[in-house]
Design an enzyme around this catalytic site. Sequence first.
Site, PDB file in Angstrom:
ATOM      1  N   ASP A   1     -10.011  -5.849  -3.274  1.00  0.00           N
ATOM      2  CA  ASP A   1      -9.410  -4.794  -2.454  1.00  0.00           C
ATOM      3  C   ASP A   1     -10.345  -3.592  -2.440  1.00  0.00           C
ATOM      4  O   ASP A   1     -10.682  -3.038  -3.493  1.00  0.00           O
ATOM      5  CB  ASP A   1      -8.059  -4.413  -3.056  1.00  0.00           C
ATOM      6  CG  ASP A   1      -7.237  -3.492  -2.172  1.00  0.00           C
ATOM      7  OD1 ASP A   1      -7.825  -2.573  -1.573  1.00  0.00           O
ATOM      8  OD2 ASP A   1      -6.010  -3.677  -2.129  1.00  0.00           O
TER       9      ASP A   1
ATOM     10  N   HIS B   1      -7.265  -6.174   0.839  1.00  0.00           N
ATOM     11  CA  HIS B   1      -6.098  -5.335   1.106  1.00  0.00           C
ATOM     12  C   HIS B   1      -5.329  -5.771   2.351  1.00  0.00           C
ATOM     13  O   HIS B   1      -4.354  -5.129   2.732  1.00  0.00           O
ATOM     14  CB  HIS B   1      -6.580  -3.875   1.292  1.00  0.00           C
ATOM     15  CG  HIS B   1      -5.512  -2.835   1.128  1.00  0.00           C
ATOM     16  ND1 HIS B   1      -4.920  -2.548  -0.088  1.00  0.00           N
ATOM     17  CD2 HIS B   1      -4.938  -1.986   2.024  1.00  0.00           C
ATOM     18  CE1 HIS B   1      -4.040  -1.572   0.061  1.00  0.00           C
ATOM     19  NE2 HIS B   1      -4.017  -1.221   1.339  1.00  0.00           N
TER      20      HIS B   1
ATOM     21  N   SER C   1       0.831  -1.196   0.000  1.00  0.00           N
ATOM     22  CA  SER C   1       0.000   0.000   0.000  1.00  0.00           C
ATOM     23  C   SER C   1       0.873   1.256   0.000  1.00  0.00           C
ATOM     24  O   SER C   1       1.632   1.470  -0.936  1.00  0.00           O
ATOM     25  CB  SER C   1      -0.964  -0.061   1.189  1.00  0.00           C
ATOM     26  OG  SER C   1      -1.973   0.902   1.084  1.00  0.00           O
TER      27      SER C   1
END
Length: 281
Positions: free
Chosen positions: A225, A258, A149
């Site tokens: 995600d 995620h 991320s």
Amino acid sequence: MELLSTNVCFDGEHRRYRHHSAALDCDMEFAVYLPPAAVGANPRPVPALYWLSGLTCTDQNFMQKAGAQKKAARLGMAIVCPDTSPRGLDLPGEHDSYDFGSGAGFYVNATRQPWAPHYRMYDYVVKELPQLVEGQLPVTEERGISGHSMGGHGALIAALKNPGRYKSVSAFAPIANPSESPWGQKAFSGYLGDDPAAWEEWDATLLIPSARERLPLLVDQGTADEFLDSQLNPDALAEACEKVHHHISLRMHRGYDHSYFFIASFIDDHLDHHAEALGLK
């Protein structure tokens, strides 16, 4: 450098350290996993993967949740995991939101006050921390870099901006085009100012066309995600790579989100990717 804790793990050692950072002008903590080859009966220095974590994380999230140590032990690879921002500064607004300030350093060198004297995570992870680790621990100057991320963004820009410094790079669900992402726009405007031209050197998608080294990019992304469409934009990165023939393997994984469940599912692939470049396979 103060040793805070140590745990035996797959016949290697997971350690946590504290030190004073000159780049950030505060004390910082980081974790390192040393495989058996580096701490056993006949220890030798080993190559390292530098892992950059995402928003709200510390040095502990990846080490406790990703399940990377077993594979790293077999490969003879160290893993170095810094924190995601300076700590303990109590700057105005530093703790007001999860996506700016504490836990959200974004791996840039801030130029805007009051962040500029301390929020220099780029210099910390690219220069200061490796120099410290390689000088005081059994770790060589052979490096790979990866992250998740916000940390995936950090890994990509670190490699793209420093030809020859890393042997390999990969990312999980990176913020691939932060200039066009709400997370990135908030961080960049806060740390760097409101002129988008000042953001360009910190955006992987915008760095690709002029990159002086073309390390192959391994990028894994889950199709479930929750931030895929609003924040991550891996397609922009892939399109930029395609235009200049920069090799990228963008792997879309059906149903994955995620979280660290996603990272744990594919971390071995990334360690193999780095091991090949580091001469461990």
